[in-house]
Design a protein around this motif. Structure first.
Motif, PDB file in Angstrom:
ATOM      1  N   LYS A 155       0.831  -1.208   0.000  1.00 29.61           N
ATOM      2  CA  LYS A 155       0.000   0.000   0.000  1.00 29.61           C
ATOM      3  C   LYS A 155       0.862   1.254   0.000  1.00 29.61           C
ATOM      4  N   ILE A 156       1.887   1.257   0.839  1.00 27.22           N
ATOM      5  CA  ILE A 156       2.778   2.414   0.922  1.00 27.22           C
ATOM      6  C   ILE A 156       3.499   2.617  -0.411  1.00 27.22           C
ATOM      7  N   ALA A 157       4.054   1.542  -0.956  1.00 24.60           N
ATOM      8  CA  ALA A 157       4.808   1.628  -2.201  1.00 24.60           C
ATOM      9  C   ALA A 157       3.935   2.105  -3.353  1.00 24.60           C
ATOM     10  N   SER A 158       2.721   1.581  -3.413  1.00 28.88           N
ATOM     11  CA  SER A 158       1.802   1.970  -4.483  1.00 28.88           C
ATOM     12  C   SER A 158       1.410   3.435  -4.362  1.00 28.88           C
ATOM     13  N   TYR A 159       1.108   3.860  -3.148  1.00 28.82           N
ATOM     14  CA  TYR A 159       0.695   5.250  -2.921  1.00 28.82           C
ATOM     15  C   TYR A 159       1.828   6.221  -3.241  1.00 28.82           C
ATOM     16  N   LEU A 160       3.027   5.927  -2.771  1.00 30.75           N
ATOM     17  CA  LEU A 160       4.159   6.816  -3.023  1.00 30.75           C
ATOM     18  C   LEU A 160       4.504   6.868  -4.510  1.00 30.75           C
ATOM     19  N   THR A 161       4.384   5.740  -5.189  1.00 26.47           N
ATOM     20  CA  THR A 161       4.682   5.697  -6.625  1.00 26.47           C
ATOM     21  C   THR A 161       3.701   6.541  -7.417  1.00 26.47           C
ATOM     22  N   VAL A 162       2.410   6.447  -7.074  1.00 30.64           N
ATOM     23  CA  VAL A 162       1.394   7.256  -7.759  1.00 30.64           C
ATOM     24  C   VAL A 162       1.655   8.737  -7.538  1.00 30.64           C
ATOM     25  N   LEU A 163       1.985   9.120  -6.307  1.00 29.37           N
ATOM     26  CA  LEU A 163       2.269  10.524  -6.021  1.00 29.37           C
ATOM     27  C   LEU A 163       3.492  11.010  -6.798  1.00 29.37           C
ATOM     28  N   ALA A 164       4.523  10.194  -6.846  1.00 30.22           N
ATOM     29  CA  ALA A 164       5.735  10.572  -7.566  1.00 30.22           C
ATOM     30  C   ALA A 164       5.457  10.763  -9.057  1.00 30.22           C
ATOM     31  N   MET A 217      11.296   0.535   5.800  1.00 27.45           N
ATOM     32  CA  MET A 217      11.632   0.963   4.440  1.00 27.45           C
ATOM     33  C   MET A 217      12.748   2.008   4.459  1.00 27.45           C
ATOM     34  N   LYS A 218      12.777   2.827   5.487  1.00 24.23           N
ATOM     35  CA  LYS A 218      13.876   3.798   5.648  1.00 24.23           C
ATOM     36  C   LYS A 218      15.180   3.062   5.950  1.00 24.23           C
ATOM     37  N   HIS A 219      15.109   2.062   6.820  1.00 23.07           N
ATOM     38  CA  HIS A 219      16.301   1.288   7.195  1.00 23.07           C
ATOM     39  C   HIS A 219      16.875   0.555   5.989  1.00 23.07           C
ATOM     40  N   GLU A 220      15.997   0.097   5.099  1.00 20.77           N
ATOM     41  CA  GLU A 220      16.428  -0.597   3.891  1.00 20.77           C
ATOM     42  C   GLU A 220      16.810   0.376   2.784  1.00 20.77           C
ATOM     43  N   LEU A 230      15.005   2.328   1.056  1.00 20.69           N
ATOM     44  CA  LEU A 230      14.056   2.397  -0.054  1.00 20.69           C
ATOM     45  C   LEU A 230      13.487   3.807  -0.170  1.00 20.69           C
ATOM     46  N   ILE A 231      13.236   4.401   0.994  1.00 19.43           N
ATOM     47  CA  ILE A 231      12.682   5.748   1.033  1.00 19.43           C
ATOM     48  C   ILE A 231      13.377   6.540   2.132  1.00 19.43           C
ATOM     49  N   ASP A 232      13.167   7.824   2.101  1.00 22.12           N
ATOM     50  CA  ASP A 232      13.590   8.693   3.184  1.00 22.12           C
ATOM     51  C   ASP A 232      12.405   9.566   3.525  1.00 22.12           C
ATOM     52  N   CYS A 233      12.173   9.807   4.784  1.00 20.26           N
ATOM     53  CA  CYS A 233      11.058  10.664   5.150  1.00 20.26           C
ATOM     54  C   CYS A 233      11.345  11.372   6.461  1.00 20.26           C
ATOM     55  N   VAL A 234      11.040  12.659   6.465  1.00 18.74           N
ATOM     56  CA  VAL A 234      11.111  13.487   7.662  1.00 18.74           C
ATOM     57  C   VAL A 234       9.763  14.189   7.786  1.00 18.74           C
ATOM     58  N   LYS A 235       9.010  13.752   8.802  1.00 20.30           N
ATOM     59  CA  LYS A 235       7.632  14.234   8.956  1.00 20.30           C
ATOM     60  C   LYS A 235       6.865  13.958   7.661  1.00 20.30           C
ATOM     61  N   GLY A 236       6.366  14.991   6.980  1.00 22.93           N
ATOM     62  CA  GLY A 236       5.572  14.749   5.774  1.00 22.93           C
ATOM     63  C   GLY A 236       6.364  14.806   4.490  1.00 22.93           C
ATOM     64  N   HIS A 237       7.681  14.987   4.581  1.00 23.10           N
ATOM     65  CA  HIS A 237       8.525  15.086   3.386  1.00 23.10           C
ATOM     66  C   HIS A 237       9.088  13.709   3.046  1.00 23.10           C
ATOM     67  N   PHE A 238       8.737  13.227   1.847  1.00 25.88           N
ATOM     68  CA  PHE A 238       9.146  11.894   1.409  1.00 25.88           C
ATOM     69  C   PHE A 238      10.082  11.985   0.205  1.00 25.88           C
ATOM     70  N   ARG A 239      10.986  11.031   0.135  1.00 22.31           N
ATOM     71  CA  ARG A 239      11.864  10.881  -1.034  1.00 22.31           C
ATOM     72  C   ARG A 239      12.013   9.403  -1.345  1.00 22.31           C
ATOM     73  N   ILE A 240      11.670   9.034  -2.562  1.00 19.83           N
ATOM     74  CA  ILE A 240      11.840   7.648  -3.005  1.00 19.83           C
ATOM     75  C   ILE A 240      13.279   7.482  -3.473  1.00 19.83           C
ATOM     76  N   LYS A 241      14.023   6.597  -2.816  1.00 16.47           N
ATOM     77  CA  LYS A 241      15.445   6.430  -3.106  1.00 16.47           C
ATOM     78  C   LYS A 241      15.710   5.274  -4.074  1.00 16.47           C
ATOM     79  N   LYS A 242      14.818   4.266  -4.063  1.00 18.15           N
ATOM     80  CA  LYS A 242      14.972   3.118  -4.950  1.00 18.15           C
ATOM     81  C   LYS A 242      13.621   2.785  -5.575  1.00 18.15           C
ATOM     82  N   ASP A 243      13.669   2.055  -6.674  1.00 21.28           N
ATOM     83  CA  ASP A 243      12.459   1.645  -7.369  1.00 21.28           C
ATOM     84  C   ASP A 243      11.593   0.778  -6.454  1.00 21.28           C
ATOM     85  N   LEU A 244      10.316   1.152  -6.319  1.00 14.32           N
ATOM     86  CA  LEU A 244       9.404   0.426  -5.420  1.00 14.32           C
ATOM     87  C   LEU A 244       8.483  -0.534  -6.167  1.00 14.32           C
TER      88      LEU A 244
END
Length: 229
Positions: free
Chosen positions: A162-171, A206-209, A211-225
């Motif tokens: 769900k997270i990966a799909s949602y972040l991908t659509v937003l990106a 996902m941050k530990h792996e 895959l993504i980085d996030c601080v509060k509401g700011h997200f960054r996709i680091k690898k293909d989800l």
């Protein structure tokens, strides 16, 4: 509409007026009884709307529709962004209820106009009014595709999916791997229909792996989800 408003829209880069020559936009907007309205961040479009008929188009900003459940909690239904029609025809009647509201998450500019018989009988603008209608249909197709993505996200069985799909659509929509989600962690959990603690735990993984980085509401996709979707 004020003269300076006409000028602002006539030179605006918006899908709404694509195919309408800049020199014709003033006349077309006048024929459609266009009104430009500004809403400050946090204000309610539903409570302040004075044109129950016609079309409301979001030129600039971020708008959210949410509703009040029987338990008293608010659920996020949908987010609208720049260059999207929010509602058309008689749909605004739905928002006369206190259960549903339209909130500006940032300063917004909307334009209202109508496709009444009187407007469409003005032969001087008929060609371009039809062009505007086609543009709205195209943008509605985008809105519908986002609704389908929402359904797809909710149908996912795992929280990571769900997270990966949602972040991908937003990106894809933002055309950037870095973006802001204007929801609290609880609101995001409700939006994805998962428990808040489970959501936070999975985002942490996902941050530990990396895959993504996030601080509060700011997200960054680091690898293909895509492998998780």
């Amino acid at each position: 509409m004020r003269e300076d408003d006409f000028e602002a829209i006539a030179h605006a880069k918006t899908s709404l007026l694509q195919g309408v020559p800049p020199e014709k936009r003033h006349k077309v907007l006048a024929c459609m009884n266009a009104k430009l309205i500004h809403f400050e961040k946090g204000s309610s479009l539903s409570n302040n709307w004075d044109a129950p008929l016609g079309t409301i188009y979001l030129l600039k900003g971020h708008v959210r529709i949410d509703c009040l459940s029987a338990s008293g909690d608010r659920s996020i239904l949908f987010d609208y962004f720049n260059d999207m029609p929010i509602m058309t025809c008689n749909v605004p009647k739905i928002f006369s209820s206190d259960d549903v509201r339209i909130i500006a998450l940032e300063d917004c500019t909307v334009i209202s106009f109508d496709f009444s018989q009187e407007a469409e009988n003005r032969t001087c603008c008929m060609k371009y009014i039809n062009t505007v209608r086609k543009n709205i249909v195209c943008r509605l197709n985008l809105v519908n595709s986002l609704f389908l993505h929402r359904i797809d996200i909710l149908s996912r069985r795992t929280i990571r999916s769900k997270i990966a799909s949602y972040l991908t659509v937003l990106a894809q929509y933002k055309q950037s791997n870095t973006f802001e989600i204007q929801m609290t962690r609880q609101e995001l959990a409700d939006y994805l229909c998962v428990e808040r603690s489970a959501l936070s735990r999975e985002i942490g993984k996902m941050k530990h792996e990396e895959l993504i980085d996030c601080v509060k509401g700011h997200f960054r996709i680091k690898k293909d989800l895509s492998s998780f979707i």
